[in-house]
Motif scaffolding. Structure first.
Motif, PDB file in Angstrom:
ATOM      1  N   GLU A   3       5.014 -19.787  56.351  1.00 37.08           N
ATOM      2  CA  GLU A   3       4.227 -20.654  57.224  1.00 37.08           C
ATOM      3  C   GLU A   3       3.774 -19.920  58.480  1.00 37.08           C
ATOM      4  O   GLU A   3       2.675 -20.150  58.985  1.00 37.08           O
ATOM      5  CB  GLU A   3       5.033 -21.899  57.602  1.00 37.08           C
ATOM      6  CG  GLU A   3       4.193 -22.933  58.322  1.00 37.08           C
ATOM      7  CD  GLU A   3       4.917 -24.250  58.531  1.00 37.08           C
ATOM      8  OE1 GLU A   3       4.573 -24.946  59.502  1.00 37.08           O
ATOM      9  OE2 GLU A   3       5.818 -24.578  57.730  1.00 37.08           O
ATOM     10  N   ALA A  50       5.789 -22.461  63.328  1.00 38.95           N
ATOM     11  CA  ALA A  50       6.264 -22.754  61.974  1.00 38.95           C
ATOM     12  C   ALA A  50       7.492 -23.669  62.015  1.00 38.95           C
ATOM     13  O   ALA A  50       7.748 -24.407  61.068  1.00 38.95           O
ATOM     14  CB  ALA A  50       6.591 -21.459  61.235  1.00 38.95           C
ATOM     15  N   LEU A  51       8.220 -23.619  63.110  1.00 43.49           N
ATOM     16  CA  LEU A  51       9.407 -24.468  63.272  1.00 43.49           C
ATOM     17  C   LEU A  51       9.097 -25.748  64.043  1.00 43.49           C
ATOM     18  O   LEU A  51       9.994 -26.523  64.368  1.00 43.49           O
ATOM     19  CB  LEU A  51      10.517 -23.683  63.981  1.00 43.49           C
ATOM     20  CG  LEU A  51      11.107 -22.525  63.183  1.00 43.49           C
ATOM     21  CD1 LEU A  51      11.959 -21.632  64.078  1.00 43.49           C
ATOM     22  CD2 LEU A  51      11.908 -23.047  62.007  1.00 43.49           C
ATOM     23  N   ARG A  77      15.911 -23.047  62.523  1.00 44.86           N
ATOM     24  CA  ARG A  77      15.570 -23.007  61.095  1.00 44.86           C
ATOM     25  C   ARG A  77      16.667 -23.654  60.257  1.00 44.86           C
ATOM     26  O   ARG A  77      16.395 -24.468  59.365  1.00 44.86           O
ATOM     27  CB  ARG A  77      15.341 -21.558  60.637  1.00 44.86           C
ATOM     28  CG  ARG A  77      15.002 -21.423  59.167  1.00 44.86           C
ATOM     29  CD  ARG A  77      14.746 -19.990  58.778  1.00 44.86           C
ATOM     30  NE  ARG A  77      15.856 -19.097  58.975  1.00 44.86           N
ATOM     31  CZ  ARG A  77      16.912 -19.005  58.165  1.00 44.86           C
ATOM     32  NH1 ARG A  77      17.019 -19.772  57.102  1.00 44.86           N
ATOM     33  NH2 ARG A  77      17.877 -18.141  58.408  1.00 44.86           N
ATOM     34  N   GLN A 109      16.823 -27.392  60.564  1.00 48.13           N
ATOM     35  CA  GLN A 109      15.771 -28.037  59.773  1.00 48.13           C
ATOM     36  C   GLN A 109      16.002 -27.860  58.269  1.00 48.13           C
ATOM     37  O   GLN A 109      15.214 -28.331  57.464  1.00 48.13           O
ATOM     38  CB  GLN A 109      14.398 -27.464  60.144  1.00 48.13           C
ATOM     39  CG  GLN A 109      13.976 -27.771  61.554  1.00 48.13           C
ATOM     40  CD  GLN A 109      12.615 -27.175  61.897  1.00 48.13           C
ATOM     41  OE1 GLN A 109      11.849 -26.759  61.031  1.00 48.13           O
ATOM     42  NE2 GLN A 109      12.309 -27.147  63.191  1.00 48.13           N
ATOM     43  N   GLU A 110      17.087 -27.169  57.936  1.00 49.43           N
ATOM     44  CA  GLU A 110      17.437 -26.890  56.534  1.00 49.43           C
ATOM     45  C   GLU A 110      16.279 -26.227  55.787  1.00 49.43           C
ATOM     46  O   GLU A 110      15.961 -26.571  54.658  1.00 49.43           O
ATOM     47  CB  GLU A 110      17.901 -28.166  55.833  1.00 49.43           C
ATOM     48  CG  GLU A 110      19.155 -28.747  56.456  1.00 49.43           C
ATOM     49  CD  GLU A 110      19.638 -30.017  55.771  1.00 49.43           C
ATOM     50  OE1 GLU A 110      18.941 -30.529  54.873  1.00 49.43           O
ATOM     51  OE2 GLU A 110      20.723 -30.489  56.150  1.00 49.43           O
ATOM     52  N   ARG A 111      15.698 -25.233  56.436  1.00 48.53           N
ATOM     53  CA  ARG A 111      14.572 -24.501  55.847  1.00 48.53           C
ATOM     54  C   ARG A 111      15.023 -23.088  55.519  1.00 48.53           C
ATOM     55  O   ARG A 111      15.908 -22.536  56.166  1.00 48.53           O
ATOM     56  CB  ARG A 111      13.394 -24.487  56.808  1.00 48.53           C
ATOM     57  CG  ARG A 111      12.841 -25.906  57.011  1.00 48.53           C
ATOM     58  CD  ARG A 111      11.733 -25.953  58.005  1.00 48.53           C
ATOM     59  NE  ARG A 111      10.580 -25.209  57.535  1.00 48.53           N
ATOM     60  CZ  ARG A 111       9.522 -24.960  58.311  1.00 48.53           C
ATOM     61  NH1 ARG A 111       9.487 -25.385  59.560  1.00 48.53           N
ATOM     62  NH2 ARG A 111       8.504 -24.276  57.840  1.00 48.53           N
ATOM     63  N   THR A 112      14.369 -22.519  54.531  1.00 47.51           N
ATOM     64  CA  THR A 112      14.697 -21.157  54.132  1.00 47.51           C
ATOM     65  C   THR A 112      13.932 -20.159  54.991  1.00 47.51           C
ATOM     66  O   THR A 112      12.891 -20.489  55.579  1.00 47.51           O
ATOM     67  CB  THR A 112      14.356 -20.907  52.658  1.00 47.51           C
ATOM     68  OG1 THR A 112      12.935 -21.000  52.501  1.00 47.51           O
ATOM     69  CG2 THR A 112      15.077 -21.887  51.740  1.00 47.51           C
ATOM     70  N   LYS A 121      12.272 -17.725  53.810  1.00 43.73           N
ATOM     71  CA  LYS A 121      10.987 -17.525  53.135  1.00 43.73           C
ATOM     72  C   LYS A 121       9.985 -18.596  53.530  1.00 43.73           C
ATOM     73  O   LYS A 121       8.826 -18.296  53.815  1.00 43.73           O
ATOM     74  CB  LYS A 121      11.177 -17.507  51.619  1.00 43.73           C
ATOM     75  CG  LYS A 121       9.872 -17.293  50.854  1.00 43.73           C
ATOM     76  CD  LYS A 121      10.119 -17.161  49.381  1.00 43.73           C
ATOM     77  CE  LYS A 121       8.887 -16.944  48.548  1.00 43.73           C
ATOM     78  NZ  LYS A 121       7.617 -16.786  49.187  1.00 43.73           N
ATOM     79  N   ASP A 122      10.428 -19.841  53.574  1.00 40.99           N
ATOM     80  CA  ASP A 122       9.547 -20.946  53.940  1.00 40.99           C
ATOM     81  C   ASP A 122       8.956 -20.747  55.333  1.00 40.99           C
ATOM     82  O   ASP A 122       7.747 -20.863  55.539  1.00 40.99           O
ATOM     83  CB  ASP A 122      10.325 -22.266  53.859  1.00 40.99           C
ATOM     84  CG  ASP A 122       9.523 -23.459  54.342  1.00 40.99           C
ATOM     85  OD1 ASP A 122       8.340 -23.588  53.943  1.00 40.99           O
ATOM     86  OD2 ASP A 122      10.074 -24.269  55.104  1.00 40.99           O
ATOM     87  N   VAL A 123       9.807 -20.446  56.300  1.00 38.64           N
ATOM     88  CA  VAL A 123       9.348 -20.273  57.678  1.00 38.64           C
ATOM     89  C   VAL A 123       8.473 -19.028  57.796  1.00 38.64           C
ATOM     90  O   VAL A 123       7.430 -19.049  58.455  1.00 38.64           O
ATOM     91  CB  VAL A 123      10.539 -20.216  58.651  1.00 38.64           C
ATOM     92  CG1 VAL A 123      10.085 -19.897  60.074  1.00 38.64           C
ATOM     93  CG2 VAL A 123      11.305 -21.533  58.621  1.00 38.64           C
TER      94      VAL A 123
END
Length: 146
Positions: free
Chosen positions: A59, A88-89, A46, A49-52, A54-56
């Protein structure tokens, strides 16, 4: 005769300074728990991928607090939850579990090394490059091959 004269010759000795105790033995390195390694792999991917969170979580249709608990190794996630988080990732469940297996092998090798040798810090892992199937190392990371 006084009561003092009738006392036995046994005297009670109180140590003012405790004697030297043997140095404590270093505790054997413990093997990591499955849930810790799964969480480490999920968090690493995560962040790569520089994702939060919450985002993951959105999704994957998992609550954000629950995904956070899974990433921190506090919860033992079901295979359905792991598959959803992996998707999601952009990973399959098999890819996620393969990465976890790699971490188990790597950490197992470290726990079997003598404590003096195992004191070197090894970063947990780097995110894998999906296209090439190779792992990119971050600065300061060390990779162990089994």
């Amino acid at each position: 005769m006084s009561s003092h004269e009738n006392a036995t010759d046994d005297a009670r000795v109180i140590q003012l300074r405790p004697g030297r105790r043997p140095a404590p033995q270093a505790a054997p390195a413990r093997e990591p728990l499955w849930r810790d390694l799964v969480g480490d792999v999920l968090r690493s991917e995560r962040l790569a991928q520089e994702r939060t969170l919450k985002d993951v979580a959105d999704e994957a249709r998992i609550s954000m607090p629950y995904l956070s608990e899974v990433e921190r190794g506090r919860k033992e996630a079901s295979s359905e939850v792991l598959a959803a988080a992996a998707r999601a990732l952009g990973l399959t469940l098999a890819e996620l579990l393969g990465r976890v297996q790699g971490e188990i092998i790597k950490v197992g090798a470290l726990t079997s090394v003598a404590p003096a040798q195992a004191s070197t810090s090894v970063s947990s892992f780097a995110p894998a490059q999906a296209s090439a199937g190779a792992s990119a190392l971050r600065r300061g990371e060390v990779r162990l091959a089994a």
